[in-house]
Design a protein around this motif. Sequence first.
Motif, short mmCIF file in Angstrom:
data_model
loop_
_atom_site.label_atom_id
_atom_site.label_comp_id
_atom_site.label_asym_id
_atom_site.label_seq_id
_atom_site.Cartn_x
_atom_site.Cartn_y
_atom_site.Cartn_z
N GLY A 75 0.82 -1.21 0.00
CA GLY A 75 0.00 0.00 0.00
C GLY A 75 0.85 1.26 0.00
N PHE A 76 1.90 1.27 0.82
CA PHE A 76 2.77 2.44 0.89
C PHE A 76 3.52 2.66 -0.41
CE2 PHE A 76 6.87 4.43 1.70
CZ PHE A 76 6.47 5.59 2.34
N LEU A 77 4.10 1.59 -0.96
CA LEU A 77 4.90 1.73 -2.17
C LEU A 77 4.05 2.01 -3.39
CD1 LEU A 77 7.47 -1.08 -1.42
CD2 LEU A 77 7.95 1.37 -1.53
N ASP A 78 2.83 1.46 -3.45
CA ASP A 78 1.93 1.79 -4.55
C ASP A 78 1.65 3.28 -4.58
OD1 ASP A 78 1.72 -0.75 -5.55
OD2 ASP A 78 -0.15 -1.23 -4.54
N ALA A 79 1.44 3.87 -3.39
CA ALA A 79 1.19 5.31 -3.33
C ALA A 79 2.45 6.10 -3.63
CB ALA A 79 0.64 5.68 -1.95
N ALA A 80 3.59 5.64 -3.11
CA ALA A 80 4.84 6.39 -3.27
C ALA A 80 5.32 6.42 -4.71
CB ALA A 80 5.92 5.77 -2.38
N ARG A 81 5.02 5.38 -5.47
CA ARG A 81 5.55 5.30 -6.83
C ARG A 81 4.71 6.07 -7.85
NH1 ARG A 81 5.25 -0.93 -8.46
NH2 ARG A 81 6.17 -0.12 -10.38
N ARG A 82 3.57 6.60 -7.43
CA ARG A 82 2.71 7.29 -8.39
C ARG A 82 3.32 8.62 -8.82
NH1 ARG A 82 -1.53 4.31 -8.74
NH2 ARG A 82 -2.41 3.26 -6.92
N PRO A 83 3.21 8.96 -10.10
CA PRO A 83 3.60 10.31 -10.55
C PRO A 83 2.60 11.33 -10.03
CG PRO A 83 2.56 9.11 -12.34
CD PRO A 83 2.71 8.13 -11.21
N PRO A 84 2.93 12.62 -10.10
CA PRO A 84 2.01 13.64 -9.59
C PRO A 84 0.62 13.58 -10.21
CG PRO A 84 4.16 14.59 -10.00
CD PRO A 84 4.20 13.20 -10.55
N VAL A 85 0.54 13.17 -11.47
CA VAL A 85 -0.75 12.96 -12.14
C VAL A 85 -0.78 11.52 -12.62
CG1 VAL A 85 -2.24 13.60 -14.06
CG2 VAL A 85 -0.95 15.37 -12.84
N ASP A 86 -1.80 10.76 -12.20
CA ASP A 86 -1.85 9.34 -12.53
C ASP A 86 -3.30 8.97 -12.86
OD1 ASP A 86 -1.23 6.70 -12.91
OD2 ASP A 86 -1.18 6.21 -10.78
N GLN A 88 -6.29 7.02 -14.51
CA GLN A 88 -6.56 5.64 -14.91
C GLN A 88 -8.07 5.45 -14.99
OE1 GLN A 88 -4.81 2.75 -12.26
NE2 GLN A 88 -2.96 3.96 -11.96
N VAL A 89 -8.48 4.51 -15.83
CA VAL A 89 -9.88 4.05 -15.83
C VAL A 89 -9.93 2.82 -14.94
CG1 VAL A 89 -11.78 3.16 -17.19
CG2 VAL A 89 -10.37 5.02 -18.09
N VAL A 90 -10.54 2.96 -13.78
CA VAL A 90 -10.56 1.90 -12.78
C VAL A 90 -11.77 2.09 -11.88
CG1 VAL A 90 -9.12 3.24 -11.19
CG2 VAL A 90 -9.14 0.75 -11.01
N SER A 91 -12.23 1.03 -11.27
CA SER A 91 -13.33 1.14 -10.33
C SER A 91 -12.85 1.84 -9.05
CB SER A 91 -13.87 -0.24 -9.98
OG SER A 91 -14.78 -0.15 -8.89
N PRO A 92 -13.61 2.79 -8.53
CA PRO A 92 -13.24 3.37 -7.23
C PRO A 92 -13.15 2.32 -6.13
CG PRO A 92 -14.90 4.73 -8.31
CD PRO A 92 -14.77 3.48 -9.13
N ALA A 93 -13.88 1.21 -6.29
CA ALA A 93 -13.78 0.12 -5.31
C ALA A 93 -12.38 -0.47 -5.31
CB ALA A 93 -14.82 -0.96 -5.63
N ALA A 94 -11.81 -0.67 -6.50
CA ALA A 94 -10.44 -1.21 -6.60
C ALA A 94 -9.43 -0.20 -6.07
CB ALA A 94 -10.14 -1.57 -8.04
N ALA A 124 -14.50 4.25 -13.56
CA ALA A 124 -14.55 5.69 -13.81
C ALA A 124 -13.12 6.14 -14.08
CB ALA A 124 -15.14 6.43 -12.63
N ARG A 125 -12.97 7.32 -14.66
CA ARG A 125 -11.62 7.86 -14.85
C ARG A 125 -11.25 8.59 -13.55
NH1 ARG A 125 -7.82 8.57 -18.39
NH2 ARG A 125 -9.06 7.57 -20.01
N LEU A 126 -10.19 8.10 -12.91
CA LEU A 126 -9.73 8.66 -11.65
C LEU A 126 -8.29 9.14 -11.78
CD1 LEU A 126 -10.88 5.83 -9.18
CD2 LEU A 126 -12.24 7.74 -10.05
N ASP A 127 -7.96 10.13 -11.00
CA ASP A 127 -6.55 10.50 -10.82
C ASP A 127 -6.13 9.84 -9.52
OD1 ASP A 127 -4.11 11.68 -10.08
OD2 ASP A 127 -4.55 13.45 -11.31
N ARG A 128 -5.44 8.68 -9.65
CA ARG A 128 -5.11 7.89 -8.47
C ARG A 128 -4.17 8.65 -7.52
NH1 ARG A 128 -5.54 2.42 -8.97
NH2 ARG A 128 -5.07 2.46 -6.73
N ALA A 129 -3.28 9.46 -8.05
CA ALA A 129 -2.36 10.20 -7.20
C ALA A 129 -3.12 11.20 -6.33
CB ALA A 129 -1.31 10.91 -8.04
N ARG A 130 -4.02 11.94 -6.94
CA ARG A 130 -4.80 12.91 -6.17
C ARG A 130 -5.73 12.22 -5.18
NH1 ARG A 130 -4.36 16.07 -11.07
NH2 ARG A 130 -3.87 18.25 -10.61
N LEU A 131 -6.31 11.09 -5.58
CA LEU A 131 -7.22 10.38 -4.69
C LEU A 131 -6.47 9.82 -3.48
CD1 LEU A 131 -10.05 9.34 -4.09
CD2 LEU A 131 -9.54 7.33 -5.51
#
Length: 207
Positions: A75-86, A88-94, A124-131
């Motif tokens: 969880g920590f590394l997934d968040a840390a490796r994201r670019p400032p804008v990321d 993706q089309v993904v379920s908010p549940a995922a 939905a289209r999400l910005d994972r980094a901002r979320l």
Amino acid sequence: MDTDSAAQGHEQMAALRHERLRLTAPAVQHEINNAMMVLASNLELLGRAVAEGAPRRQLDRSIEASRRLEETMRGFLDAARRPPVDEQVVSPAAALKQALPLLRVALGARHGIDVAPHEGIWDARLDRARLDLALLSLVRDACPRMSPGARIAAKLENRTESGEVALVLAMPPGGEPTAEVTALLSDAARATGGRLEAGPALVWPKA
């Protein structure tokens, strides 16, 4: 050096440090994955021979601890490796499921977060980094103001009539988002065409 120049220098250094750590995160995650595979396989081998009773309980606790460690580091590394804008089309549940281990660590032992049962949540289209930033800021900011034992409730829903998908968060007393956190939540939704509703609830158009 004047105050403004010093502040700008600190910001540039912080940004550079974050970027270098972000670029290193994939290699760290690869190393941890390899180590966890070795640990898991050896625990499994031990499980075939260990006796019942205290040895079995100790082994079970070790397996559970290794599982929690893997989830937390992932969880920590997934968040840390994201670019400032990321985006993706993904379920908010995922997206929420992936962020949960880190959110639970940030909440600490005295608090928690519960996710209501759900299935079939739309993409939905999400910005994972901002979320990730908004959710982590929400829980870290709320912790000192929530009573011991207080828990955040989260649910995901498809809004059939409007063709939207929502992540709805119910904060316990004292945990209501501050103006700064509200701005981060709003930015996380608006960055990809969504909006923030009272609740708070982040709402996006179905992809």
